[in-house]
Design an enzyme around this catalytic site. Structure first.
Site, PDB file in Angstrom:
ATOM      1  CB  CYS A   1     107.237  51.729  -0.906  1.00 61.98           C
ATOM      2  SG  CYS A   1     106.832  52.520   0.674  1.00 61.98           S
TER       3      CYS A   1
ATOM      4  CE  LYS B   1     110.625  53.141  -3.176  1.00 65.91           C
ATOM      5  NZ  LYS B   1     110.727  53.191  -1.699  1.00 65.91           N
TER       6      LYS B   1
ATOM      7  CD  GLU C   1     110.164  49.824   0.328  1.00 66.21           C
ATOM      8  OE1 GLU C   1     110.863  50.543  -0.400  1.00 66.21           O
ATOM      9  OE2 GLU C   1     109.205  50.255   1.004  1.00 66.21           O
TER      10      GLU C   1
END
Length: 275
Positions: free
Chosen positions: A159, A122, A44
Site C-alpha cells: 500500500c 510493512k 492488504e
C-alpha cells in the site's frame, strides 16, 4: 520451467457487517477456485479491515493463527503460490518480550505446499499522527522472494510503500523483476494508486502486480482498480470498483527484453556525492 506466469489478482470486496471468520472462509473458497494459477494475490488487511484501526488490537493474530492456517490449506488445495495479502500480526506469546507495540501489518507468502516462504512487515505506516503509526510497529527489513516455478524474484511492498520509490530501487537491487503490492487504498486517491503503480514499473523496468480492496468499511469507500502492469508501463489488466478476479498470463521474458531494448538501468550513477 515455464517463462510464463499465470497470475490471479483477487480484488476482495467487503463491508462492516461481514465478520472476520465468515470472510476468511469465503476468501479461502475463492482461492480454491483458482485452478491452474501459478501466483494468487490478495489485498492488504482484508481479514481485519484496512481502516478498522480500533479493532486491530482485538483481531490481531500470530502467524500460526486461523487466517494463515485457512490460507495455507487453500494454497495446498490449489497448488499455487499464494500472496495472502496482509494481516495484523501479533508477536508470538512464546517470543521474548516485544519492544514497541508488538503488532505489525504483515504480508505473508505461502508456497504451493502451504508453508510460509516469505513474511514482510510493512515499512511505511500510513496515517501521519493517527492510524497505523499509533497502533503498530514499522517493519525494518526489505523482503523479496524467489518464485521457484517461474525462476524469478518478486519484491514485496504494501500500500503506502508505493509512494516511496527508493524502496523499490532497493528491491530491484535485490534482483526483483516483479513487484507485488497488496493494498487497502481508498477511492479518494485512486488516481494516485494507478499512476504510482505505472511509475514503479517504468522506472524499474519490472512487472507490478497491485491488488486493492473494494467495498466500503469503517466509513471509507475503497478504490478497487487492481492492476497488472508490464515493464514498459502498459496496463495489461485492470479491475473496476467491485469484487473481481483478474486472470492474466504474463511473459516473464518481457523484463529482459525491455531492459535490453531500452537499457536505462545501466546508466544509473550511484556514486554521485560519495567521497
Amino acid at each position: 520451467m515455464s517463462n510464463r506466469l499465470d497470475v490471479r489478482v483477487l480484488q476482495v470486496a467487503y463491508g462492516d457487517l461481514e465478520d472476520t471468520e465468515a470472510r476468511v472462509a469465503r476468501v479461502a473458497a475463492l482461492v480454491k477456485e483458482q485452478k491452474g494459477a501459478d501466483l494468487i494475490v490478495l489485498p492488504e488487511l482484508w481479514p481485519h479491515g484496512g481502516f478498522a484501526f480500533d479493532q486491530w488490537p482485538e483481531l490481531a493474530e500470530e502467524l500460526d493463527g486461523p487466517t494463515v492456517q485457512a490460507m495455507s490449506a487453500a494454497a495446498r488445495s490449489v497448488g499455487a503460490t499464494l500472496h495472502m495479502g496482509s494481516i495484523i500480526e501479533r508477536a508470538a506469546a512464546s517470543a521474548s518480550p516485544a519492544t514497541g507495540k508488538g503488532m505489525w501489518n504483515t504480508s505473508v507468502v505461502l508456497g504451493p505446499d502451504g508453508s510460509i516462504i516469505a513474511r514482510y512487515r510493512k515499512i511505511h505506516r500510513f496515517g501521519f499522527d493517527v492510524g497505523e503509526p499509533t497502533i503498530i510497529d514499522a517493519g525494518d527489513e526489505l523482503v523479496s522472494v524467489d518464485l521457484e516455478s517461474a525462476r524469478i524474484r518478486a519484491g514485496l511492498a504494501t500500500c503506502y510503500d508505493l509512494r516511496f520509490p527508493e524502496m523499490f530501487r532497493m528491491l530491484l537491487d535485490q534482483g526483483a523483476k516483479i513487484m507485488v503490492v497488496p493494498a487497502a487504498w481508498p477511492l479518494s486517491r485512486a488516481a494516485h494508486w494507478k499512476i504510482l503503480g505505472q511509475a514503479r514499473a517504468v522506472e524499474n523496468q519490472c512487472f507490478v502486480i497491485q491488488c486493492n480492496t473494494a467495498g466500503t468499511h469503517s466509513g471509507t469507500t475503497m478504490g478497487g482498480h487492481s492492476q497488472v502492469i508490464a515493464p514498459d508501463g502498459t496496463v495489461l489488466a485492470e479491475a473496476g470498483q467491485d469484487e473481481e478476479v483478474l486472470s492474466i498470463v504474463v511473459d516473464l521474458d518481457d523484463v529482459a527484453l525491455h531492459r535490453s531494448r531500452f537499457p536505462v538501468l545501466r546508466d544509473r550513477r550511484l556514486t554521485i556525492g560519495v567521497a
